[in-house]
Design an enzyme around this catalytic site. Structure first.
Site, mmCIF file in Angstrom:
data_model
loop_
_atom_site.group_PDB
_atom_site.id
_atom_site.type_symbol
_atom_site.label_atom_id
_atom_site.label_comp_id
_atom_site.label_asym_id
_atom_site.label_seq_id
_atom_site.Cartn_x
_atom_site.Cartn_y
_atom_site.Cartn_z
ATOM 1 N N THR A 46 -0.365 -0.170 7.843
ATOM 2 C CA THR A 46 -0.862 -1.544 8.224
ATOM 3 C C THR A 46 -1.816 -2.153 7.043
ATOM 4 O O THR A 46 -2.715 -1.139 6.521
ATOM 5 C CB THR A 46 -1.292 -1.969 9.292
ATOM 6 O OG1 THR A 46 -0.132 -1.536 10.396
ATOM 7 C CG2 THR A 46 -1.928 -3.271 9.666
ATOM 8 N N GLY A 47 -1.827 -3.282 6.620
ATOM 9 C CA GLY A 47 -2.629 -3.864 5.369
ATOM 10 C C GLY A 47 -2.060 -4.606 4.356
ATOM 11 O O GLY A 47 -0.779 -4.487 4.309
ATOM 12 N N THR A 91 -2.108 -3.785 1.277
ATOM 13 C CA THR A 91 -1.268 -2.892 0.365
ATOM 14 C C THR A 91 -0.135 -2.418 0.868
ATOM 15 O O THR A 91 0.845 -2.354 0.108
ATOM 16 C CB THR A 91 -2.220 -1.576 0.006
ATOM 17 O OG1 THR A 91 -3.611 -1.937 -0.267
ATOM 18 C CG2 THR A 91 -1.762 -0.775 -1.262
ATOM 19 N N GLY A 121 -2.346 2.602 3.584
ATOM 20 C CA GLY A 121 -3.508 2.387 2.819
ATOM 21 C C GLY A 121 -4.634 3.201 3.265
ATOM 22 O O GLY A 121 -4.495 3.683 4.377
ATOM 23 N N ALA A 122 -6.087 2.563 2.736
ATOM 24 C CA ALA A 122 -7.130 3.166 3.411
ATOM 25 C C ALA A 122 -8.292 2.441 2.811
ATOM 26 O O ALA A 122 -8.093 1.520 2.020
ATOM 27 C CB ALA A 122 -7.271 4.729 2.653
ATOM 28 N N ASP A 123 -9.320 2.262 3.634
ATOM 29 C CA ASP A 123 -10.491 1.608 3.243
ATOM 30 C C ASP A 123 -11.586 2.322 2.226
ATOM 31 O O ASP A 123 -12.136 2.129 1.373
ATOM 32 C CB ASP A 123 -11.394 1.344 4.370
ATOM 33 C CG ASP A 123 -10.555 0.322 5.148
ATOM 34 O OD1 ASP A 123 -9.984 -0.688 4.846
ATOM 35 O OD2 ASP A 123 -10.126 0.728 6.427
ATOM 36 N N GLY A 128 -8.690 1.617 9.160
ATOM 37 C CA GLY A 128 -9.038 0.696 10.400
ATOM 38 C C GLY A 128 -9.541 -0.784 9.936
ATOM 39 O O GLY A 128 -9.980 -1.438 10.969
ATOM 40 N N GLY A 129 -9.685 -0.820 8.849
ATOM 41 C CA GLY A 129 -10.259 -2.365 8.401
ATOM 42 C C GLY A 129 -9.411 -3.470 8.932
ATOM 43 O O GLY A 129 -9.854 -4.415 9.266
ATOM 44 N N GLU A 137 -1.855 3.939 13.758
ATOM 45 C CA GLU A 137 -1.859 4.659 12.580
ATOM 46 C C GLU A 137 -1.901 6.137 12.534
ATOM 47 O O GLU A 137 -1.393 6.769 12.075
ATOM 48 C CB GLU A 137 -2.685 3.989 11.588
ATOM 49 C CG GLU A 137 -2.726 2.585 11.005
ATOM 50 C CD GLU A 137 -3.706 2.005 10.336
ATOM 51 O OE1 GLU A 137 -3.480 1.039 9.522
ATOM 52 O OE2 GLU A 137 -4.718 2.326 10.218
HETATM 53 C C1 5RP Z 1 -5.402 -0.903 8.682
HETATM 54 C C2 5RP Z 1 -5.860 -0.091 7.679
HETATM 55 C C3 5RP Z 1 -5.549 -0.261 6.181
HETATM 56 O O1 5RP Z 1 -4.854 0.747 5.653
HETATM 57 C C4 5RP Z 1 -6.733 -0.386 5.466
HETATM 58 O O2 5RP Z 1 -7.759 -1.389 6.184
HETATM 59 C C5 5RP Z 1 -6.719 -0.919 4.120
HETATM 60 O O3 5RP Z 1 -6.142 -2.316 4.021
HETATM 61 P P1 5RP Z 1 -5.917 -2.979 2.785
HETATM 62 O O4 5RP Z 1 -4.530 -2.290 2.125
HETATM 63 O O5 5RP Z 1 -5.503 -4.212 3.380
HETATM 64 O O6 5RP Z 1 -7.112 -2.922 1.835
HETATM 65 O O7 5RP Z 1 -6.522 1.223 7.986
HETATM 66 O O8 5RP Z 1 -5.885 -0.715 9.953
#
Ligand code: 5RP
Length: 236
Positions: free
Chosen positions: A44-45, A47, A98-100, A111-112, A119
């Protein structure tokens, strides 16, 4: 030349690239990891949204996708990609998310977007976790990004106190309810020297559903996009 705060980066060829262009590039690269005739796990996100758009080009060559959120499911269906129930599936060869933040040991804060629990579930069932990021997400030590913790609503006060005892400053994510009907506390100020130990410690607090440290099950592959190009890092 832009100001240092601007969202353009200078590429090797001298062209300026935006963060969205980096996300799109890393997403296209990740499609190469999708396994034909198999189910793919999708995170999710923003990216991942680029990844879903790129995955659409091979939708007739995959069995379908397991989604980590309602938002992702909607986007997958919008492209005509079948969304499958995880309970009907034994194993997923590849999960893309993706990841923060991601560190050198392939542990992540996620989890952003608030989808951390689903996930983590999809990641647990997947053989290979492919993490897609732009270079701004790479860190030496996790923790500059506030750690999201999903909490059962009635336990919110108790969990916040316990997190404060661990040295963190929890803040309720206002106006946000997860797909599971729970709340998110975003915890800043934690010292994340040992991500595996902290992930387990926080998960042991009664009322915590899960936390955004993905260290026990980190990434297997990290694909990083920067102005210099795409780099694929594989866990040794
Ligand atoms: C969502 C997530 C996303 O992977 C994470 O927040 C990165 O998001 P983005 O690609 O919008 O920067 O963990 O729960």
């Amino acid at each position: 030349m832009c100001a240092p705060t601007c969202r353009h980066r200078e590429s090797a060829s001298g062209f300026r690239v935006t963060q969205d262009e980096l996300k799109a590039a890393v997403a296209r690269e990740a499609v190469k990891h999708a396994v034909e005739d198999a189910v793919i796990g999708v995170g999710t996100g923003s990216t991942v949204n680029f990844f879903i758009d790129a995955l659409a080009s091979m939708k007739d060559r995959i069995r379908g996708a397991v989604s980590s959120s309602e938002r992702t499911a909607e986007r997958l269906r919008g492209h005509g990609i079948a969304v499958l129930d995880l309970s009907d599936i034994d194993e997923i060869p590849v999960y893309v998310d993706g990841a923060d933040e991601v560190d050198g040991g392939f542990a992540m804060i996620k989890g952003g977007g608030g989808a951390l629990t689903r996930e983590k579930i999809v990641a647990a069932v997947s053989r290979k976790f492919v993490c897609i990021v732009d270079a701004s997400k790479q860190v030496q030590i996790l923790g500059r990004f506030a750690l999201p913790v999903e909490v059962i609503p009635m336990a919110r006060r108790h969990v916040a106190k316990e997190l404060a005892r661990l040295g963190g400053s929890p803040k309720l994510r206002e106006g946000f309810v997860t797909d599971n009907g729970n709340l998110i506390l975003d915890v800043s100020g934690l010292s994340i020297i040992d991500p595996v130990a902290l992930e387990e410690r926080i998960n042991n607090i009664v009322g915590v559903v899960t936390n955004g440290l993905f260290a026990r099950r980190g990434a297997d592959v990290v694909i990083v996009a920067s102005a210099a190009g795409i780099r694929t890092l594989t866990r040794p």
